[in-house]
Design a protein around this motif. Structure first.
Motif, mmCIF file in Angstrom:
data_model
loop_
_atom_site.group_PDB
_atom_site.id
_atom_site.type_symbol
_atom_site.label_atom_id
_atom_site.label_comp_id
_atom_site.label_asym_id
_atom_site.label_seq_id
_atom_site.Cartn_x
_atom_site.Cartn_y
_atom_site.Cartn_z
ATOM 1 N N LEU A 153 3.697 -0.950 3.889
ATOM 2 C CA LEU A 153 3.348 0.460 3.659
ATOM 3 C C LEU A 153 4.541 1.258 3.167
ATOM 4 O O LEU A 153 5.661 1.072 3.642
ATOM 5 N N LYS A 154 4.276 2.149 2.226
ATOM 6 C CA LYS A 154 5.298 3.099 1.799
ATOM 7 C C LYS A 154 4.677 4.487 1.750
ATOM 8 O O LYS A 154 3.698 4.712 1.040
ATOM 9 N N ASN A 155 5.229 5.404 2.524
ATOM 10 C CA ASN A 155 4.757 6.783 2.541
ATOM 11 C C ASN A 155 5.520 7.596 1.495
ATOM 12 O O ASN A 155 6.737 7.690 1.544
ATOM 13 N N ILE A 156 4.782 8.148 0.529
ATOM 14 C CA ILE A 156 5.384 8.943 -0.537
ATOM 15 C C ILE A 156 4.931 10.394 -0.373
ATOM 16 O O ILE A 156 3.738 10.679 -0.400
ATOM 17 N N VAL A 157 5.887 11.266 -0.173
ATOM 18 C CA VAL A 157 5.566 12.690 -0.009
ATOM 19 C C VAL A 157 5.408 13.328 -1.383
ATOM 20 O O VAL A 157 6.287 13.211 -2.234
ATOM 21 N N ASN A 158 4.262 13.959 -1.581
ATOM 22 C CA ASN A 158 3.958 14.610 -2.851
ATOM 23 C C ASN A 158 3.422 16.007 -2.555
ATOM 24 O O ASN A 158 2.349 16.152 -1.975
ATOM 25 N N ASN A 159 4.153 17.014 -2.956
ATOM 26 C CA ASN A 159 3.757 18.393 -2.651
ATOM 27 C C ASN A 159 2.469 18.810 -3.346
ATOM 28 O O ASN A 159 1.859 19.820 -2.977
ATOM 29 N N ASP A 160 2.040 18.041 -4.348
ATOM 30 C CA ASP A 160 0.785 18.364 -5.025
ATOM 31 C C ASP A 160 -0.424 18.077 -4.136
ATOM 32 O O ASP A 160 -1.510 18.588 -4.371
ATOM 33 N N PHE A 161 -0.230 17.220 -3.128
ATOM 34 C CA PHE A 161 -1.300 16.930 -2.186
ATOM 35 C C PHE A 161 -1.273 17.992 -1.094
ATOM 36 O O PHE A 161 -0.657 17.826 -0.054
ATOM 37 N N ILE A 162 -1.928 19.092 -1.357
ATOM 38 C CA ILE A 162 -1.915 20.211 -0.415
ATOM 39 C C ILE A 162 -2.821 19.857 0.760
ATOM 40 O O ILE A 162 -4.037 19.951 0.682
ATOM 41 N N GLY A 163 -2.189 19.433 1.846
ATOM 42 C CA GLY A 163 -2.965 19.076 3.030
ATOM 43 C C GLY A 163 -3.822 17.857 2.843
ATOM 44 O O GLY A 163 -4.836 17.699 3.520
ATOM 45 N N VAL A 185 0.844 -1.198 0.000
ATOM 46 C CA VAL A 185 0.000 0.000 0.000
ATOM 47 C C VAL A 185 0.878 1.245 0.000
ATOM 48 O O VAL A 185 1.766 1.388 0.839
ATOM 49 N N LYS A 186 0.620 2.114 -0.952
ATOM 50 C CA LYS A 186 1.291 3.414 -0.982
ATOM 51 C C LYS A 186 0.364 4.445 -0.348
ATOM 52 O O LYS A 186 -0.823 4.473 -0.643
ATOM 53 N N ILE A 187 0.920 5.263 0.514
ATOM 54 C CA ILE A 187 0.147 6.369 1.076
ATOM 55 C C ILE A 187 0.834 7.671 0.693
ATOM 56 O O ILE A 187 1.968 7.931 1.078
ATOM 57 N N TYR A 188 0.153 8.438 -0.141
ATOM 58 C CA TYR A 188 0.672 9.728 -0.599
ATOM 59 C C TYR A 188 0.203 10.807 0.369
ATOM 60 O O TYR A 188 -0.963 10.833 0.775
ATOM 61 N N SER A 189 1.104 11.707 0.745
ATOM 62 C CA SER A 189 0.742 12.793 1.654
ATOM 63 C C SER A 189 1.589 14.021 1.344
ATOM 64 O O SER A 189 2.662 13.919 0.732
ATOM 65 N N SER A 190 1.089 15.171 1.781
ATOM 66 C CA SER A 190 1.815 16.414 1.531
ATOM 67 C C SER A 190 3.005 16.557 2.471
ATOM 68 O O SER A 190 3.954 17.268 2.175
ATOM 69 N N ILE A 219 -8.042 4.706 -2.772
ATOM 70 C CA ILE A 219 -9.021 5.268 -1.836
ATOM 71 C C ILE A 219 -9.603 6.557 -2.389
ATOM 72 O O ILE A 219 -10.756 6.862 -2.211
ATOM 73 N N ASP A 220 -8.771 7.302 -3.105
ATOM 74 C CA ASP A 220 -9.205 8.590 -3.635
ATOM 75 C C ASP A 220 -10.410 8.442 -4.551
ATOM 76 O O ASP A 220 -11.229 9.335 -4.665
ATOM 77 N N ASN A 221 -10.536 7.319 -5.222
ATOM 78 C CA ASN A 221 -11.623 7.109 -6.164
ATOM 79 C C ASN A 221 -12.843 6.461 -5.520
ATOM 80 O O ASN A 221 -13.872 6.300 -6.166
ATOM 81 N N LEU A 222 -12.742 6.050 -4.240
ATOM 82 C CA LEU A 222 -13.818 5.318 -3.602
ATOM 83 C C LEU A 222 -14.275 5.960 -2.298
ATOM 84 O O LEU A 222 -14.856 5.317 -1.445
ATOM 85 N N ILE A 223 -13.988 7.243 -2.182
ATOM 86 C CA ILE A 223 -14.334 7.930 -0.938
ATOM 87 C C ILE A 223 -15.847 8.082 -0.822
ATOM 88 O O ILE A 223 -16.515 8.555 -1.732
ATOM 89 N N SER A 224 -16.398 7.663 0.305
ATOM 90 C CA SER A 224 -17.834 7.785 0.535
ATOM 91 C C SER A 224 -18.185 9.204 0.931
ATOM 92 O O SER A 224 -17.313 10.007 1.262
#
Length: 200
Positions: free
Chosen positions: A139-149, A109-114, A160-165
């Motif tokens: 788990l791998k945490n990938i820092v992506n500055n495009d994810f503002i907060g 699982v990749k977790i992208y975060s700002s 998860i981004d495509n299946l958010i309730s």
């Protein structure tokens, strides 16, 4: 075409490792090798993407890695060089790692975060996903500055981004503040439970 080649190469490597009881050994070796390439773009370019002659590249591969890698992996890399598929080598080895994870029933699982998430948040998230999927989690945490907060979870099968309730959308700001700023995973757990209901 490239995806078929990548799968073919990685399958050959996987079957050899499985037959010779070297899955874990090769997994560790190639994970380390990929990290070396990631940390040194110049080395990767020189070895695999430059216009140096094949024999020279093969010699350099042996000289640098013969103490780190076993001889089958060395000859495997030589074959990739001989067949002019060096531009695929990172994807080949990455696909091998995925094959090993699937075989061992480990979800990657990749977790992208700002911002980089704390060890505490990652451990809580890992434990939650492990219980939910009834599977070991890598788990791998990938820092992506495009994810503002923001954050995004992704596996080979879903994002998860495509299946958010609607429930998760409503609490998005709370989730972000909770995970990124306060290092408390209660909102993350409840939000993930909503978002994952459709993907188990």
């Amino acid at each position: 075409m490239n995806s078929k080649l990548i799968s073919l190469y990685s399958q050959i490597l996987f079957e050899y490792a499985l037959k010779n009881n070297k899955l874990e050994t090769y997994y560790d070796l190639l994970s380390s090798l990929l990290k070396t390439f990631e940390d040194s773009d110049k080395l990767f370019y020189f070895l695999f993407l430059s216009y140096a002659k094949k024999q020279f590249k093969k010699k350099i591969v042996y000289d640098i890695f013969h103490e780190q890698l076993d001889f089958f992996i060395i000859t495997f890399i030589w074959a990739i060089i001989d067949f002019n598929h060096v531009q695929l080598i990172v994807k080949i080895f990455t696909d091998f790692l995925f094959k090993v994870n699937r075989f061992k029933k480990i979800k990657y699982v990749k977790i992208y975060s700002s911002n980089k998430l704390s060890k505490s948040s990652l451990e809580k998230l890992k434990n939650y996903l492990k219980k939910y999927f009834n599977s070991d989690i890598l788990l791998k945490n990938i820092v992506n500055n495009d994810f503002i907060g923001g954050i995004k979870l992704e596996t080979e099968n879903f994002s998860i981004d495509n299946l958010i309730s609607s429930r998760l959308i409503k609490m998005k700001n709370n989730l972000i503040d909770d995970v990124i700023n306060n290092d408390n995973s209660s909102y993350l757990h409840s939000g993930l439970e909503s978002g994952l209901n459709n993907v188990k």
